[in-house]
Design an enzyme around this catalytic site. Structure first.
Site, PDB file in Angstrom:
ATOM      1  N   GLN A 125     -13.741 -55.325  28.537  1.00 16.46           N
ATOM      2  CA  GLN A 125     -12.398 -54.816  28.836  1.00 16.46           C
ATOM      3  C   GLN A 125     -11.373 -55.870  28.459  1.00 16.46           C
ATOM      4  O   GLN A 125     -11.530 -57.033  28.800  1.00 16.46           O
ATOM      5  CB  GLN A 125     -12.232 -54.563  30.326  1.00 16.46           C
ATOM      6  CG  GLN A 125     -13.214 -53.592  30.931  1.00 16.46           C
ATOM      7  CD  GLN A 125     -12.732 -53.190  32.312  1.00 16.46           C
ATOM      8  OE1 GLN A 125     -11.859 -52.343  32.450  1.00 16.46           O
ATOM      9  NE2 GLN A 125     -13.285 -53.813  33.337  1.00 16.46           N
ATOM     10  N   SER A 128      -6.000 -57.717  30.647  1.00 17.42           N
ATOM     11  CA  SER A 128      -5.165 -58.828  31.108  1.00 17.42           C
ATOM     12  C   SER A 128      -4.694 -59.712  29.964  1.00 17.42           C
ATOM     13  O   SER A 128      -5.404 -59.907  28.974  1.00 17.42           O
ATOM     14  CB  SER A 128      -5.950 -59.694  32.096  1.00 17.42           C
ATOM     15  OG  SER A 128      -6.454 -58.907  33.140  1.00 17.42           O
ATOM     16  N   GLU A 243     -12.888 -47.419  38.066  1.00 14.71           N
ATOM     17  CA  GLU A 243     -13.341 -48.761  38.414  1.00 14.71           C
ATOM     18  C   GLU A 243     -13.197 -49.004  39.916  1.00 14.71           C
ATOM     19  O   GLU A 243     -14.097 -49.513  40.573  1.00 14.71           O
ATOM     20  CB  GLU A 243     -12.543 -49.796  37.614  1.00 14.71           C
ATOM     21  CG  GLU A 243     -13.032 -51.224  37.815  1.00 14.71           C
ATOM     22  CD  GLU A 243     -12.341 -52.238  36.907  1.00 14.71           C
ATOM     23  OE1 GLU A 243     -11.260 -51.936  36.389  1.00 14.71           O
ATOM     24  OE2 GLU A 243     -12.890 -53.340  36.750  1.00 14.71           O
ATOM     25  N   ASN A 369      -6.483 -56.973  45.787  1.00 15.28           N
ATOM     26  CA  ASN A 369      -6.409 -56.196  47.020  1.00 15.28           C
ATOM     27  C   ASN A 369      -4.977 -56.101  47.551  1.00 15.28           C
ATOM     28  O   ASN A 369      -4.646 -55.148  48.256  1.00 15.28           O
ATOM     29  CB  ASN A 369      -7.368 -56.778  48.068  1.00 15.28           C
ATOM     30  CG  ASN A 369      -8.812 -56.433  47.724  1.00 15.28           C
ATOM     31  OD1 ASN A 369      -9.092 -55.923  46.642  1.00 15.28           O
ATOM     32  ND2 ASN A 369      -9.720 -56.679  48.647  1.00 15.28           N
ATOM     33  N   GLU A 370      -4.146 -57.063  47.195  1.00 11.89           N
ATOM     34  CA  GLU A 370      -2.723 -56.930  47.577  1.00 11.89           C
ATOM     35  C   GLU A 370      -2.130 -55.705  46.882  1.00 11.89           C
ATOM     36  O   GLU A 370      -1.431 -54.898  47.493  1.00 11.89           O
ATOM     37  CB  GLU A 370      -1.927 -58.183  47.178  1.00 11.89           C
ATOM     38  CG  GLU A 370      -2.158 -59.397  48.069  1.00 11.89           C
ATOM     39  CD  GLU A 370      -3.497 -60.086  47.801  1.00 11.89           C
ATOM     40  OE1 GLU A 370      -4.119 -59.825  46.745  1.00 11.89           O
ATOM     41  OE2 GLU A 370      -3.934 -60.870  48.660  1.00 11.89           O
TER      42      GLU A 370
HETATM   43  C1  LIG Z   1     -14.406 -62.014  37.852  1.00 11.98           C
HETATM   44  C2  LIG Z   1     -13.241 -61.405  37.162  1.00 11.98           C
HETATM   45  C3  LIG Z   1     -13.471 -60.564  36.103  1.00 11.98           C
HETATM   46  C4  LIG Z   1     -12.408 -60.038  35.401  1.00 11.98           C
HETATM   47  N1  LIG Z   1     -12.667 -59.271  34.309  1.00 11.98           N
HETATM   48  C5  LIG Z   1     -11.643 -58.809  33.561  1.00 11.98           C
HETATM   49  C6  LIG Z   1     -11.879 -58.091  32.369  1.00 11.98           C
HETATM   50  O1  LIG Z   1     -13.034 -57.864  31.996  1.00 11.98           O
HETATM   51  N2  LIG Z   1     -10.840 -57.677  31.640  1.00 11.98           N
HETATM   52  C7  LIG Z   1      -9.560 -57.909  32.026  1.00 11.98           C
HETATM   53  O2  LIG Z   1      -8.652 -57.481  31.343  1.00 11.98           O
HETATM   54  N3  LIG Z   1      -9.279 -58.596  33.162  1.00 11.98           N
HETATM   55  C8  LIG Z   1     -10.297 -59.062  33.926  1.00 11.98           C
HETATM   56  N4  LIG Z   1     -10.027 -59.778  35.062  1.00 11.98           N
HETATM   57  C9  LIG Z   1      -8.647 -60.109  35.389  1.00 11.98           C
HETATM   58  C10 LIG Z   1      -8.078 -59.313  36.546  1.00 11.98           C
HETATM   59  O3  LIG Z   1      -7.811 -58.007  36.167  1.00 11.98           O
HETATM   60  C11 LIG Z   1      -6.806 -60.043  37.010  1.00 11.98           C
HETATM   61  O4  LIG Z   1      -7.209 -61.260  37.539  1.00 11.98           O
HETATM   62  C12 LIG Z   1      -6.028 -59.273  38.038  1.00 11.98           C
HETATM   63  O5  LIG Z   1      -5.426 -58.142  37.485  1.00 11.98           O
HETATM   64  C13 LIG Z   1      -4.935 -60.146  38.668  1.00 11.98           C
HETATM   65  O6  LIG Z   1      -4.123 -60.743  37.701  1.00 11.98           O
HETATM   66  P1  LIG Z   1      -3.890 -62.317  37.707  1.00 11.98           P
HETATM   67  O7  LIG Z   1      -5.204 -62.977  37.792  1.00 11.98           O
HETATM   68  O8  LIG Z   1      -3.014 -62.614  36.571  1.00 11.98           O
HETATM   69  O9  LIG Z   1      -3.153 -62.613  39.056  1.00 11.98           O
HETATM   70  P2  LIG Z   1      -1.604 -62.421  39.371  1.00 11.98           P
HETATM   71  O10 LIG Z   1      -1.182 -61.040  39.022  1.00 11.98           O
HETATM   72  O11 LIG Z   1      -0.817 -63.535  38.818  1.00 11.98           O
HETATM   73  O12 LIG Z   1      -1.637 -62.519  40.941  1.00 11.98           O
HETATM   74  C14 LIG Z   1      -1.789 -63.756  41.652  1.00 11.98           C
HETATM   75  C15 LIG Z   1      -1.683 -63.470  43.135  1.00 11.98           C
HETATM   76  O13 LIG Z   1      -0.405 -62.871  43.421  1.00 11.98           O
HETATM   77  C16 LIG Z   1      -0.590 -61.634  44.066  1.00 11.98           C
HETATM   78  N5  LIG Z   1       0.412 -60.658  43.634  1.00 11.98           N
HETATM   79  C17 LIG Z   1       0.828 -60.373  42.384  1.00 11.98           C
HETATM   80  N6  LIG Z   1       1.703 -59.366  42.378  1.00 11.98           N
HETATM   81  C18 LIG Z   1       1.837 -58.980  43.657  1.00 11.98           C
HETATM   82  C19 LIG Z   1       2.586 -57.958  44.317  1.00 11.98           C
HETATM   83  N7  LIG Z   1       3.374 -57.107  43.651  1.00 11.98           N
HETATM   84  N8  LIG Z   1       2.444 -57.846  45.655  1.00 11.98           N
HETATM   85  C20 LIG Z   1       1.646 -58.714  46.342  1.00 11.98           C
HETATM   86  N9  LIG Z   1       0.935 -59.670  45.794  1.00 11.98           N
HETATM   87  C21 LIG Z   1       1.016 -59.802  44.466  1.00 11.98           C
HETATM   88  C22 LIG Z   1      -1.965 -61.173  43.650  1.00 11.98           C
HETATM   89  O14 LIG Z   1      -2.489 -60.228  44.567  1.00 11.98           O
HETATM   90  C23 LIG Z   1      -2.726 -62.465  43.611  1.00 11.98           C
HETATM   91  O15 LIG Z   1      -3.146 -62.772  44.898  1.00 11.98           O
HETATM   92  C24 LIG Z   1     -11.077 -60.317  35.792  1.00 11.98           C
HETATM   93  C25 LIG Z   1     -10.856 -61.146  36.894  1.00 11.98           C
HETATM   94  C26 LIG Z   1     -11.912 -61.697  37.567  1.00 11.98           C
HETATM   95  C27 LIG Z   1     -11.632 -62.588  38.723  1.00 11.98           C
END
Ligand SMILES: Cc1cc2nc3c(=O)[nH]c(=O)nc-3n(C[C@H](O)[C@H](O)[C@H](O)COP(=O)(O)OP(=O)(O)OC[C@H]3O[C@@H](n4cnc5c(N)ncnc54)[C@H](O)[C@@H]3O)c2cc1C
Lengths: 386, 337
Positions: A125, A128, A243, A369-370
């Site tokens: 996938q 991101s 998912e 989860n947020e």
């Molecule tokens: C093991 C693993 C596998 C993954 N596999 C894939 C994959 O195969 N393909 C892919 O595309 N992505 C993948 N991901 C990425 C995943 O989709 C993102 O990590 C996720 O969408 C969160 O984005 P971020 O990490 O940029 O965190 P951010 O969006 O920067 O968030 C950081 C923190 O801020 C909080 N936050 C952000 N916005 C808000 C809001 N509006 N309200 C409250 N809190 C908020 C979040 O909840 C989090 O706690 C994977 C992630 C992990 C950990």
């Protein structure tokens, strides 16, 4: 209400159980998030496919056995209870395939599904981006119209197992004049084509499970667009809801973890004490709660009810249950909890520390989860956005 | 495998819901708090007209021979309304127990009246002699030293206790453990009593789900209406997440309650474990939702004047009634560990 399994469902369970008993590898495979483990897992996937177990709910023409949703849940229960390997084909079979069934053309289904289920073509996938995580609509990667297709450019990240996969799918901006979730298109693209650079990134547990994908004018033909041009957001949401909902984490997985926890506790109960005993019971009960919630959901789906935002409740529940269950296991293990799968003295081959580290990702991936709680509050409870 | 209620079951729920909406508004619960039980008793008569009181009696006894599965949704509604009445004791447990274990004389005297809704039954299992609504009921069915007794309330001493939920009209019951009130001795009283305990626990779990739903409804409505900093408090993420958590607790408890009802209805061997699961999760959910609802309401929720407290206190009472979490967890632990 009839919570008994039918005769044919019971027979199906027995058939699953018999086959798994005879075929599940005795020795655990190396982690599917390493290069070596990935190919071991693919061998296993091929066996599954050849025996018709790779995608039980699919039509037979693509290698499935047209199992009902209930049968699929039964298969999953048996699969994990038998200690069978994690599915490295999951991002294809459980996430892309449902999208293809809903939005794909006949040609796409013919071309893509069988090789996907057989593990001949593996899928990652690619949603991101460095600046588009929770806020996926902020993505910057683009697709430019050219003769007979498109040229993709940009950077994707955190793509699970992309370092070993053949293909990926994700959203690209096709209409620069439109903003946010408008003007995006859903593409499938090759990871070994000209213009693609994939760089593996080690995850928390040290496996090369993540990858960054850099794209520079990568050619993709029109045949690899899913759904309409500029309408990719709606298509992508269908994938993310499978998912979060059922397909990624069925109850069988957590029931098996709970059963392994009970077994661990049995061996170390003398030092566990009553507080941990209660936690072990709780882990089992949570898995049961998830199981019955899921049978209720599946009945709703079979009655053609839409599950919609309710799938967010699912995601929060299983991900937090999984963390708690692993924490309990580590507490039982006590002083040796730090030993990982490479340590000779690790209890249960260090699988609890390994599993714990993976469980910690559950509240992050598939929409944090947020974000799920925002969705529940706004779309299920109807609280105001602003 | 089909996890859904029938249209008939949902229709019955709707009937009970409508009656309670009309006849058991919060003022009726509040009146019971102040010692005026007429309103709550009038609801009993209206529901009796719908046939609810005879649901679990056999057809020979003038009932509908319905099961825990038919009853679970109506009971949930009685929780939603916080209707203060011994409906679980009478309908879910008392009537079937009277029919199965009562002597001919006991049945003749009490069963038709109970089925018609003219009398109310309360229960006192071994070690549970503090009983809700005892003083305002007519018949006590009790377990003492493993034997079952059926005692007219006129022969029972009721010493008033005080529940934090005043509408429960709590009392400590005692009576002469004599042969006159013994129930049938030619049957396996132990098995019937343990089934009765499970029915009581399940009925209580159903009521807890109803309580939980109502408190969550109140809190969500309040979060939409109440404004601070120039906007509804429900726009604040801290408030949203609290309520989302409350919904999750509630919605994962619910199928466990329905499944336990099915297990009782079909005499499934896993019924005791299923009931314990249901009771634990319903109790946890209701108490968790109560806390979240109070916090979302702020000080108004912390008053006797506002309705929320009546639901909260009922949740505290019922979460521990017919086996608290520790009791039921132990029962499960013995099964699985
Ligand atoms: C093991 C693993 C596998 C993954 N596999 C894939 C994959 O195969 N393909 C892919 O595309 N992505 C993948 N991901 C990425 C995943 O989709 C993102 O990590 C996720 O969408 C969160 O984005 P971020 O990490 O940029 O965190 P951010 O969006 O920067 O968030 C950081 C923190 O801020 C909080 N936050 C952000 N916005 C808000 C809001 N509006 N309200 C409250 N809190 C908020 C979040 O909840 C989090 O706690 C994977 C992630 C992990 C950990």
């Amino acid at each position: 209400m009839d919570l008994d399994f039918t005769e044919s469902e019971n027979a199906f369970r027995q058939e699953c159980r018999d086959w798994l008993e005879a075929h599940v590898p005795r020795e655990p495979l190396a982690s599917g998030d390493t290069r070596e483990g990935f190919s071991q897992h693919l061998e296993w996937e091929r066996k599954l496919f050849d025996a018709g177990w790779a995608a039980v709910s699919w039509p037979t023409q693509y290698g499935g056995r047209e199992a009902s949703l209930v049968e699929w849940l039964i298969f999953e229960e048996e699969y994990y209870l038998a200690g069978a390997p994690n599915r490295v084909t999951q991002n294809g079979i459980f996430l892309l395939a449902p999208t293809l069934f809903e939005f794909g053309t006949e040609e796409q289904k013919e071309r893509i599904l069988r090789p996907m289920a057989r593990g001949d073509v593996t899928w990652a996938q690619a949603w991101s981006e460095p600046n588009a995580g929770s806020d996926l609509a902020a993505l910057k990667s683009t697709a430019r119209r050219v003769d007979g297709g498109w040229r993709l450019s940009g950077q994707k990240t955190w793509s699970t197992r992309a370092a070993f996969c053949d293909m990926a799918y994700g959203l690209f901006r096709t209409d620069p004049a439109q903003a946010r979730h408008r003007g995006l298109t859903y593409f499938m693209f090759p990871l070994h084509a000209e213009g693609v650079t994939v760089r593996g990134v080690d995850r928390l547990d040290g496996d090369e499970g993540f990858a960054e994908i850099f794209l520079e004018d990568v050619f993709v033909s029109d045949a690899d667009v899913i759904g309409e041009t500029n309408e990719g957001w709606g298509v992508a949401m269908a994938t993310t809801s499978s998912e979060r909902g059922l397909s990624l984490r069925s109850p069988g997985r957590f029931m098996a973890t709970a059963a392994r926890l009970i077994d661990l506790h049995r061996r170390y109960q003398d030092r566990a004490g009553p507080a941990l005993r209660d936690e072990v019971i709780r882990a089992w009960m949570d898995a049961q709660a998830y199981r019955w919630f899921t049978f209720q959901t599946v009945t709703r789906m079979m009655q053609e009810e839409s599950i919609g935002a309710d799938s967010s409740m699912n995601k929060v529940f299983w991900s937090e249950m999984d963390v708690r269950t692993h924490e309990t296991a580590l507490s039982i293990i006590g002083a040796l909890q730090e030993l990982d799968e490479r340590a000779p003295s690790a209890i249960d081959d260090g699988q609890w520390m390994k599993g714990f580290q993976f469980a910690l990702a559950g509240p992050i991936y598939a929409g944090t989860n947020e974000i799920q709680r925002n969705i529940i509050a706004e779309r299920v409870l109807g609280l105001p956005r602003k | 495998m089909r996890f859904a209620f029938t249209d008939d079951q949902k229709m019955l729920r709707d009937t009970v819901r409508e009656v309670l909406q009309r006849e058991c508004p919060p003022e009726v619960v509040r009146a019971a708090w102040e010692g005026r039980h007429e309103g709550a008793k009038a609801v009993w008569s209206t529901l009796a007209e719908t046939g609810l009181m005879g649901m679990t009696a056999s057809e020979e006894a003038g009932g509908m021979a319905m099961t825990a599965l038919d009853l679970v949704l109506p009971l949930e509604e009685t929780g939603y309304a916080a209707w203060p009445a011994p409906i679980v004791d009478t309908v879910a447990v008392g009537i079937p127990l009277l029919e199965a274990a009562g002597t001919e004389e006991q049945k003749e005297r009490w069963l038709p009246a109970a089925v018609a809704g003219r009398i109310r039954i309360v229960l006192s299992f071994e070690g549970q002699d503090v009983v809700a609504h005892a003083a305002s009921s007519d018949l006590l069915i009790a377990e003492r030293d493993g034997a079952a007794f059926c005692v007219p309330m006129a022969e029972v001493t009721v010493v008033p206790e005080q529940s934090v939920d005043r509408s429960r009209d709590l009392g400590r019951v005692s009576f002469d453990v004599g042969p006159r009130s013994r129930m049938r001795q030619d049957i396996d009283a132990g098995a019937l009593l343990s089934l009765a305990r499970d029915r009581a626990a399940l009925g209580t779990a159903a009521r807890l789900i109803g309580l939980s739903r109502r408190m969550l409804d109140m809190a969500v409505q309040y979060a939409k209406d109440r404004e601070q900093f120039g906007k509804p408090i429900g726009t604040q993420q801290a408030v949203k997440h609290r309520l989302a958590n409350a919904l999750i607790e509630q919605e994962f408890a619910r199928p466990l309650v329905y499944r336990a009802a099915w297990c009782l209805a079909t005499s499934a061997p896993e019924a005791p474990t299923a009931v314990s699961l249901a009771k634990i999760y319903a109790g946890q959910a209701a108490q968790f939702v109560a806390k979240q609802a109070l916090q979302v309401h702020g000080a108004i929720g912390y008053t006797i004047e506002y309705d929320l407290h009546m639901w909260m206190k009922r949740a505290w009472a019922l979460a521990a009634a017919h086996g608290d979490a520790a009791h039921h967890r132990e029962r499960i632990g013995r099964q699985i560990l």
